[in-house]
Design an enzyme around this catalytic site. Structure first.
Site, PDB file in Angstrom:
ATOM      1  N   LYS A 248      95.098  36.441  30.463  1.00 23.74           N
ATOM      2  CA  LYS A 248      96.428  36.667  31.039  1.00 23.74           C
ATOM      3  C   LYS A 248      97.278  35.397  30.991  1.00 23.74           C
ATOM      4  O   LYS A 248      98.493  35.470  30.814  1.00 23.74           O
ATOM      5  CB  LYS A 248      96.290  37.188  32.478  1.00 23.74           C
ATOM      6  CG  LYS A 248      95.671  38.585  32.550  1.00 23.74           C
ATOM      7  CD  LYS A 248      96.530  39.612  31.826  1.00 23.74           C
ATOM      8  CE  LYS A 248      95.984  41.018  31.897  1.00 23.74           C
ATOM      9  NZ  LYS A 248      96.855  42.010  31.252  1.00 23.74           N
TER      10      LYS A 248
ATOM     11  N   TYR B  84      89.252  37.120  32.258  1.00 20.66           N
ATOM     12  CA  TYR B  84      90.508  37.860  32.464  1.00 20.66           C
ATOM     13  C   TYR B  84      91.679  36.894  32.675  1.00 20.66           C
ATOM     14  O   TYR B  84      92.751  37.055  32.075  1.00 20.66           O
ATOM     15  CB  TYR B  84      90.322  38.778  33.680  1.00 20.66           C
ATOM     16  CG  TYR B  84      91.499  39.656  34.011  1.00 20.66           C
ATOM     17  CD1 TYR B  84      91.759  40.814  33.283  1.00 20.66           C
ATOM     18  CD2 TYR B  84      92.346  39.345  35.084  1.00 20.66           C
ATOM     19  CE1 TYR B  84      92.832  41.638  33.608  1.00 20.66           C
ATOM     20  CE2 TYR B  84      93.418  40.157  35.418  1.00 20.66           C
ATOM     21  CZ  TYR B  84      93.653  41.305  34.676  1.00 20.66           C
ATOM     22  OH  TYR B  84      94.725  42.117  35.004  1.00 20.66           O
TER      23      TYR B  84
END
Ligand code: NAP
Length: 248
Positions: A160, A156
């Site tokens: 990002k 993740y």
């Protein structure tokens, strides 16, 4: 107050959580909003109903934005229906948290595809039409995890952080066409994505937030609406952190 009258906006992943909140606020400020969803038609239709019941304009459009066909179709339906696209909010996202030793390559691929590839694909489709109109606002929802990192989120955080690099590069590419590209980096906000975090982690998080609370969906929506407005015309390539002071 920031007004978005006559603007046409797409919010990806707007059936639930932060995306639904952003869609509702943009509509309240006068934008016509395309509420994108992938697997939650009822929830997306409920968002559209809420917007229209308050006097706003919205349309639910199903598209898997992690696939080229879905991203292109989403932008095409918007431009065919409304004649232009002014604002794109790349919000669709997911998690597959685990320690790296336990994380499967598929957990990496799904998260990178849903979060980063979708942002790239939708932006690519959007800038084509925005360049012709010499106007555009692209806002990418990243995360504090992409700036400070977070154990259990190597996939993740990579997606990002990738969104932040992408935001700055695209901002440089399209600035001469009056298109701005910015990112909003929320801290922790209570949604379906975060509701199952273990209690020991969430209680520790509260101690690390100077403003003493988790973010509200509206905290993220207000920042996004500002970056989508004409008042933010001279801001591009910026990452607006909305985290209650957690990562400073
Ligand atoms: P959420 O409640 O789980 O909602 C995710 C949304 O993304 C849903 O509307 C879902 O639509 C949509 N989506 C997922 N995959 C999609 C795809 N392939 N195509 C189209 N739509 C897709 O998540 P959230 O917490 O609101 O998060 C929204 C964004 O904020 C994400 O990018 C997330 O990384 C970011 N963020 C969240 C937090 C937080 O604390 N919650 C913090 C920082 C950043 P369907 O249900 O229709 O599939």
């Amino acid at each position: 107050m920031t007004q978005l009258t006559d603007k046409i906006a797409i919010v990806t992943g707007a059936s639930r959580g932060i995306g639904a909140g952003i869609a509702q606020l943009l509509a309240k400020r006068g934008a016509t909003v395309v509420v994108n969803y992938n697997s939650s038609p009822d929830a997306a239709n409920a968002v559209v109903e809420k917007i229209t019941s308050e006097g706003g304009k919205a349309l639910a459009v199903k598209a898997d934005v992690s696939e080229e066909e879905g991203a292109n179709e989403l932008v095409k339906v918007t431009v065919d229906t409304y004649g232009k696209l002014d604002i794109l909010v790349n919000n669709a996202g997911t998690t597959r948290d685990n320690l790296i030793m336990m994380m499967k390559p598929d957990d990496f691929d799904v998260v990178l595809k849903t979060n980063l590839r979708s942002t790239w694909l939708c932006s690519k489709a959007a800038v084509k039409t925005m360049m012709r109109k010499r106007y555009g606002r692209i806002i990418n929802i990243t995360s504090i995890s992409g700036i400070a990192g977070n154990g259990g989120q190597t996939n993740y955080s990579a997606s990002k952080a990738g969104i932040i690099g992408f935001t700055k590069s695209l901002a440089r590419e399209v600035a001469s066409r009056n298109i701005t590209v910015n990112a909003v980096a929320p801290g922790f906000v209570l949604t379906d994505l975060t509701k199952d975090l273990p209690a020991d982690i969430t209680s520790k998080l509260n101690d690390n937030i100077p403003l003493g609370r988790w973010g509200a969906i509206d905290d993220v929506a207000y920042s996004t609406a500002f970056l989508a407005s004409d008042e933010a015309a001279y801001i591009t390539g910026h990452v607006l952190v909305v985290d209650g002071g957690m990562a400073m």
